[in-house]
Scaffold this motif. Sequence first.
Motif, PDB file in Angstrom:
ATOM      1  N   GLU A 184      10.350 -10.721  37.900  1.00  0.00           N
ATOM      2  CA  GLU A 184      10.628 -12.047  37.341  1.00  0.00           C
ATOM      3  C   GLU A 184      12.112 -12.288  37.079  1.00  0.00           C
ATOM      4  O   GLU A 184      12.478 -13.218  36.356  1.00  0.00           O
ATOM      5  CB  GLU A 184       9.813 -12.249  36.060  1.00  0.00           C
ATOM      6  CG  GLU A 184       8.311 -12.286  36.313  1.00  0.00           C
ATOM      7  CD  GLU A 184       7.503 -12.442  35.035  1.00  0.00           C
ATOM      8  OE1 GLU A 184       8.112 -12.537  33.944  1.00  0.00           O
ATOM      9  OE2 GLU A 184       6.265 -12.465  35.129  1.00  0.00           O
ATOM     10  N   THR A 185      12.980 -11.457  37.624  1.00  0.00           N
ATOM     11  CA  THR A 185      14.442 -11.618  37.566  1.00  0.00           C
ATOM     12  C   THR A 185      14.995 -11.667  36.141  1.00  0.00           C
ATOM     13  O   THR A 185      15.916 -12.422  35.851  1.00  0.00           O
ATOM     14  CB  THR A 185      14.921 -12.856  38.369  1.00  0.00           C
ATOM     15  OG1 THR A 185      14.315 -14.048  37.867  1.00  0.00           O
ATOM     16  CG2 THR A 185      14.595 -12.700  39.832  1.00  0.00           C
ATOM     17  N   HIS A 186      14.440 -10.861  35.262  1.00  0.00           N
ATOM     18  CA  HIS A 186      15.045 -10.639  33.947  1.00  0.00           C
ATOM     19  C   HIS A 186      15.010  -9.136  33.654  1.00  0.00           C
ATOM     20  O   HIS A 186      14.329  -8.364  34.326  1.00  0.00           O
ATOM     21  CB  HIS A 186      14.350 -11.426  32.827  1.00  0.00           C
ATOM     22  CG  HIS A 186      12.889 -11.112  32.665  1.00  0.00           C
ATOM     23  ND1 HIS A 186      12.426  -9.916  32.161  1.00  0.00           N
ATOM     24  CD2 HIS A 186      11.780 -11.840  32.956  1.00  0.00           C
ATOM     25  CE1 HIS A 186      11.109  -9.920  32.119  1.00  0.00           C
ATOM     26  NE2 HIS A 186      10.691 -11.078  32.618  1.00  0.00           N
ATOM     27  N   THR A 187      15.766  -8.707  32.648  1.00  0.00           N
ATOM     28  CA  THR A 187      15.836  -7.308  32.220  1.00  0.00           C
ATOM     29  C   THR A 187      16.222  -6.382  33.376  1.00  0.00           C
ATOM     30  O   THR A 187      15.623  -5.330  33.579  1.00  0.00           O
ATOM     31  CB  THR A 187      14.492  -6.855  31.599  1.00  0.00           C
ATOM     32  OG1 THR A 187      13.889  -7.940  30.890  1.00  0.00           O
ATOM     33  CG2 THR A 187      14.715  -5.716  30.620  1.00  0.00           C
ATOM     34  N   LEU A 188      17.208  -6.802  34.162  1.00  0.00           N
ATOM     35  CA  LEU A 188      17.687  -5.956  35.251  1.00  0.00           C
ATOM     36  C   LEU A 188      18.575  -4.836  34.719  1.00  0.00           C
ATOM     37  O   LEU A 188      19.245  -4.997  33.692  1.00  0.00           O
ATOM     38  CB  LEU A 188      18.475  -6.785  36.270  1.00  0.00           C
ATOM     39  CG  LEU A 188      17.655  -7.572  37.306  1.00  0.00           C
ATOM     40  CD1 LEU A 188      16.973  -8.772  36.679  1.00  0.00           C
ATOM     41  CD2 LEU A 188      18.535  -8.021  38.464  1.00  0.00           C
ATOM     42  N   LYS A 189      18.594  -3.718  35.404  1.00  0.00           N
ATOM     43  CA  LYS A 189      19.511  -2.627  35.093  1.00  0.00           C
ATOM     44  C   LYS A 189      20.435  -2.427  36.293  1.00  0.00           C
ATOM     45  O   LYS A 189      19.976  -2.092  37.396  1.00  0.00           O
ATOM     46  CB  LYS A 189      18.741  -1.336  34.790  1.00  0.00           C
ATOM     47  CG  LYS A 189      17.901  -1.407  33.509  1.00  0.00           C
ATOM     48  CD  LYS A 189      17.293  -0.061  33.154  1.00  0.00           C
ATOM     49  CE  LYS A 189      18.355   0.917  32.682  1.00  0.00           C
ATOM     50  NZ  LYS A 189      17.779   2.162  32.121  1.00  0.00           N
ATOM     51  N   LEU A 217      18.169 -15.299  33.559  1.00  0.00           N
ATOM     52  CA  LEU A 217      18.134 -15.153  35.000  1.00  0.00           C
ATOM     53  C   LEU A 217      19.122 -14.090  35.489  1.00  0.00           C
ATOM     54  O   LEU A 217      20.339 -14.200  35.266  1.00  0.00           O
ATOM     55  CB  LEU A 217      18.437 -16.504  35.642  1.00  0.00           C
ATOM     56  CG  LEU A 217      18.342 -16.609  37.160  1.00  0.00           C
ATOM     57  CD1 LEU A 217      16.965 -16.209  37.656  1.00  0.00           C
ATOM     58  CD2 LEU A 217      18.672 -18.037  37.606  1.00  0.00           C
ATOM     59  N   LEU A 218      18.572 -13.022  36.089  1.00  0.00           N
ATOM     60  CA  LEU A 218      19.330 -11.892  36.613  1.00  0.00           C
ATOM     61  C   LEU A 218      20.147 -11.167  35.541  1.00  0.00           C
ATOM     62  O   LEU A 218      21.053 -10.390  35.854  1.00  0.00           O
ATOM     63  CB  LEU A 218      20.255 -12.328  37.764  1.00  0.00           C
ATOM     64  CG  LEU A 218      19.535 -12.644  39.082  1.00  0.00           C
ATOM     65  CD1 LEU A 218      20.511 -13.249  40.080  1.00  0.00           C
ATOM     66  CD2 LEU A 218      18.893 -11.398  39.675  1.00  0.00           C
ATOM     67  N   GLY A 219      19.812 -11.407  34.278  1.00  0.00           N
ATOM     68  CA  GLY A 219      20.509 -10.732  33.191  1.00  0.00           C
ATOM     69  C   GLY A 219      19.865  -9.409  32.838  1.00  0.00           C
ATOM     70  O   GLY A 219      18.799  -9.048  33.349  1.00  0.00           O
ATOM     71  N   ASN A 220      20.514  -8.669  31.921  1.00  0.00           N
ATOM     72  CA  ASN A 220      19.965  -7.368  31.533  1.00  0.00           C
ATOM     73  C   ASN A 220      19.100  -7.454  30.287  1.00  0.00           C
ATOM     74  O   ASN A 220      18.719  -6.441  29.717  1.00  0.00           O
ATOM     75  CB  ASN A 220      21.085  -6.341  31.339  1.00  0.00           C
ATOM     76  CG  ASN A 220      22.116  -6.773  30.310  1.00  0.00           C
ATOM     77  OD1 ASN A 220      21.879  -7.692  29.521  1.00  0.00           O
ATOM     78  ND2 ASN A 220      23.282  -6.121  30.331  1.00  0.00           N
ATOM     79  N   LYS A 221      18.786  -8.659  29.870  1.00  0.00           N
ATOM     80  CA  LYS A 221      17.891  -8.863  28.731  1.00  0.00           C
ATOM     81  C   LYS A 221      16.683  -9.667  29.194  1.00  0.00           C
ATOM     82  O   LYS A 221      16.697 -10.307  30.235  1.00  0.00           O
ATOM     83  CB  LYS A 221      18.602  -9.602  27.594  1.00  0.00           C
ATOM     84  CG  LYS A 221      19.775  -8.849  26.986  1.00  0.00           C
ATOM     85  CD  LYS A 221      20.386  -9.647  25.847  1.00  0.00           C
ATOM     86  CE  LYS A 221      21.521  -8.875  25.171  1.00  0.00           C
ATOM     87  NZ  LYS A 221      22.647  -8.611  26.111  1.00  0.00           N
ATOM     88  N   GLY A 222      15.635  -9.625  28.371  1.00  0.00           N
ATOM     89  CA  GLY A 222      14.449 -10.407  28.660  1.00  0.00           C
ATOM     90  C   GLY A 222      14.077 -11.259  27.473  1.00  0.00           C
ATOM     91  O   GLY A 222      14.057 -10.785  26.338  1.00  0.00           O
ATOM     92  N   PHE A 223      13.835 -12.540  27.712  1.00  0.00           N
ATOM     93  CA  PHE A 223      13.340 -13.450  26.676  1.00  0.00           C
ATOM     94  C   PHE A 223      14.279 -13.548  25.487  1.00  0.00           C
ATOM     95  O   PHE A 223      13.858 -13.561  24.340  1.00  0.00           O
ATOM     96  CB  PHE A 223      11.954 -13.029  26.206  1.00  0.00           C
ATOM     97  CG  PHE A 223      10.981 -12.834  27.331  1.00  0.00           C
ATOM     98  CD1 PHE A 223      10.668 -13.865  28.193  1.00  0.00           C
ATOM     99  CD2 PHE A 223      10.406 -11.600  27.554  1.00  0.00           C
ATOM    100  CE1 PHE A 223       9.780 -13.680  29.238  1.00  0.00           C
ATOM    101  CE2 PHE A 223       9.512 -11.402  28.598  1.00  0.00           C
ATOM    102  CZ  PHE A 223       9.203 -12.445  29.447  1.00  0.00           C
ATOM    103  N   SER A 224      15.576 -13.565  25.739  1.00  0.00           N
ATOM    104  CA  SER A 224      16.532 -13.740  24.653  1.00  0.00           C
ATOM    105  C   SER A 224      17.287 -15.040  24.868  1.00  0.00           C
ATOM    106  O   SER A 224      17.228 -15.650  25.925  1.00  0.00           O
ATOM    107  CB  SER A 224      17.528 -12.572  24.616  1.00  0.00           C
ATOM    108  OG  SER A 224      18.380 -12.617  25.744  1.00  0.00           O
ATOM    109  N   ASP A 225      17.991 -15.464  23.838  1.00  0.00           N
ATOM    110  CA  ASP A 225      18.807 -16.672  23.946  1.00  0.00           C
ATOM    111  C   ASP A 225      20.132 -16.319  24.586  1.00  0.00           C
ATOM    112  O   ASP A 225      21.166 -16.218  23.934  1.00  0.00           O
ATOM    113  CB  ASP A 225      19.002 -17.311  22.567  1.00  0.00           C
ATOM    114  CG  ASP A 225      17.723 -17.947  22.049  1.00  0.00           C
ATOM    115  OD1 ASP A 225      16.953 -18.439  22.881  1.00  0.00           O
ATOM    116  OD2 ASP A 225      17.498 -17.930  20.835  1.00  0.00           O
TER     117      ASP A 225
END
Length: 533
Positions: free
Chosen positions: A226-231, A268-276
């Motif tokens: 889902e393109t979130h929480t990437l490492k 989107l493509l960030g290293n966090k999920g469901f954050s502001d």
Amino acid sequence: MNKIIKNSIKALSLCLLATTPFISTACSDDDALVTDHSWNIEGNTIVNIKPERYKLLRNPMNGWVIYSGIGDGMMMNFWDLYDNFESSEGTVKVSDYGSTLYVRGLWSNFNPERGKYVWDETLQTGPAKRFRMLVEGAKERNLKLAFTFVCDSRDKHDDACPAYVKEAGAEGFTTTTGSVNVWTPYPDDPIFQKEYEEFLTAFAAKYNDPDVTQFVSGFGLGQWGETHTLKYSTGDETPKQAVFEWITDVMSRLFTKVPIMINYHRCLLGNKGFSDADTGVAADMVKRAVAKGFCLRHDAFGMKQYYKDWERGITTTYHGVVPIIMEGGWVESSHGGSIAGDGYKNFAEVRQGEYDEAKGGYVNMMDLRFDTNVNTGETHSWFNTAFHLVEEFIAEGGYRLYPDRLSIPTTARSGGSVSLTHRWSNLGWGYCPTNLRQYGDKYKLAIALLDKSTEEPVRIYIEEKADISTWMKGKPKTYTSNIKLTDVAAGTYTWAVGLVDTTKENAIGILISARDENQTLKGWVKVGDITIQ
């Protein structure tokens, strides 16, 4: 049809052409009944058409999406279960309510070895056997296919990435699911990118086909694809923009004939999920992806702490620009204790919450998700606690197009000119995405003269000025078409209208919401006769 829907919705009062004649046109925006168009044309008669509101119309990028997968959890009797599905209205066939079969799986499911793919006839067991069962069953049931590939192994009991990628030297990280260690490549690793691009190239060579494939969903990167929480290999988000450009360029280059999706969320493509996260960055990435030919999807409809005003703003911005598809967030089998945090008392309320959010987001497609326990899955929940919403989406969701009023000539001379005025409405809250880059402006409004005995077109006139993608609910569009009856022999013909696919010799490409008695078997809507002398 369910009585709840009937009470809640008011009914509103191969002979191919040798050439495509030119039509000169006047059109207006957001027409009321009184416009600058002439309805009282001398020699014409007025025809009013009532729509068919409830029947499933399998049109491009529209309708319910039936979920499946090719992992170990997918049973080989999937179609038997779904063809004899218990609902609050009795036993139903789930495919009678859907337009698309969505096949999800790990990249390693689709591509177990270098150069070997799940669709190869040489592969007969495991995911390949399940894949063949699903694809053949979809074809038998007149369903198009949609796909997602997951590259990230977190939460999985198998490596999502084929072993040959790691063996080629790609770098990544190891996590543990239960007692199993699984490996995931870094999305910025050049070896991973090369191998993944080769897989996508092979897949596109097989499934970049609009007759088979409805859409390809997402990038496959990040948790659950889902393109979130990437490492990333750097430990921070430094590679994010470069990865975005790489994956969007690859997919837009390869999938030239079928729609592709990007997940719209603030991480989107960030290293966090469901954050502001920085919503400005995410909004810019969505904008750039849409410019490259991507449509939009979100996988947390109904989850109030995740789907907020920013996400709603995205749907408002892109309504009518690209289609939006939804997936609900709450899962009955694993989230039963969590829904109270969103104010839901039970899963009937969850389904209503998802539906209301989908309607507010103008979505074209909704999800019927599969669970290995069919008695607790999302499809079971929709069909047993919210069956009226399943039917209501068919009637009101997505798009539903029809001509409600026409002024047609009843007599003419061969070689002469006639004028037709016709008004078109959309009963759905979504839109008809004929403007997609992948469709190449192939869908057109057409007016035809049908042979009265065969109901086959003897002449087809393309209405070039009509932009079907602009037909929005509550904003009918009116056109006056001036047609020259060149080389039309004397006789009596039937006027008909249709939404055709110009890449298929002007065969019907989008079904109109008209009653059966007004339609030919091939989808032309008959509107009256003309005698040509």
